[in-house]
Design an enzyme around this catalytic site. Structure first.
Site, short mmCIF file in Angstrom:
data_model
loop_
_atom_site.label_atom_id
_atom_site.label_comp_id
_atom_site.label_asym_id
_atom_site.label_seq_id
_atom_site.Cartn_x
_atom_site.Cartn_y
_atom_site.Cartn_z
N HIS A 62 -11.92 45.33 65.23
CA HIS A 62 -11.78 46.75 64.96
C HIS A 62 -12.61 47.21 63.77
O HIS A 62 -12.79 46.47 62.81
CB HIS A 62 -10.31 47.09 64.70
CG HIS A 62 -9.41 46.67 65.82
ND1 HIS A 62 -8.15 46.17 65.61
CD2 HIS A 62 -9.59 46.65 67.17
CE1 HIS A 62 -7.59 45.88 66.77
NE2 HIS A 62 -8.45 46.15 67.73
N TYR A 132 -2.26 44.78 55.30
CA TYR A 132 -3.49 45.52 55.07
C TYR A 132 -3.27 46.58 54.00
O TYR A 132 -2.27 47.29 54.02
CB TYR A 132 -3.89 46.33 56.31
CG TYR A 132 -4.17 45.57 57.56
CD1 TYR A 132 -5.46 45.46 58.04
CD2 TYR A 132 -3.13 45.02 58.31
CE1 TYR A 132 -5.73 44.80 59.23
CE2 TYR A 132 -3.39 44.35 59.50
CZ TYR A 132 -4.68 44.25 59.95
OH TYR A 132 -4.95 43.60 61.12
#
Length: 189
Positions: A62, A132
């Site tokens: 991604h 993240y």
């Protein structure tokens, strides 16, 4: 923290420098001043977590199209994952280079991922979690990805894939000309 350069321009492998005693250890995992002193001047605005039940789960690859400037700090907080990065910035001196690092919760190591670099990981053990921190809130209209099995990149994964989203599995194969055009258009905004 120790900031190590990698084969991709701007990507850093970050290792902790824990202080240990009979109780265990303590380590700093984020400090804006320390990151800035290492050329990574970022204000984090969003955090996310990815929990993965089975070893072999694959998520990625991604990235976000410009004008997004999202950078990520990624760390495995439970278990162990094989993390791969792919430089998709046509203007980069390391365009299409790849880097792989095993992120291990026992080590606390992390990766700094600059804008335009695709990211994906495969879990190496059951019940793995990835945390993240992002410099920009996710924008679905700019979210993108390339297939983890696209022959244009030759990425290899350590385990057979046990789980993969439809989006990640069924995405189109890489088109160099279309990628360069879309990327340049986003930079002009």
């Amino acid at each position: 923290m120790v900031f190590e350069p990698t084969a991709i321009d701007g990507v850093r492998h970050i290792r902790l420098a824990p202080m240990a005693d009979e109780r265990g250890s303590f380590a700093r995992t984020w400090c804006r001043e320390t990151f800035a002193a290492n050329g990574l001047d970022a204000a984090m605005v969003q955090t996310s977590t990815s929990f993965n039940v089975r070893a072999g789960t694959l998520r990625g690859m991604h990235f976000a199209w410009p004008p997004a400037t999202e950078c990520k700090l990624v760390r495995c907080t439970r278990g162990r994952v094989f993390d791969q990065l792919l430089d998709l910035r046509p203007e980069s001196p390391t365009y299409r280079a790849t880097v792989s690092v095993t992120l291990d919760s026992a080590l606390g190591n992390a990766l700094w991922i600059p804008r335009g670099v695709a990211h994906g990981f495969q879990t190496l053990v059951d019940d793995s979690e990835v945390f993240y921190m992002m410099t920009e809130a996710y924008r679905g209209d700019l979210g993108a990805g390339v297939r983890a099995d696209d022959p244009a990149f030759g990425l290899t994964w350590p385990l057979p894939v046990t789980a993969l989203s439809d989006r990640d599995r069924d995405g189109p194969l890489f088109d160099e000309a279309a990628h360069r055009q879309r990327y340049a258009a986003g930079l002009e905004r």
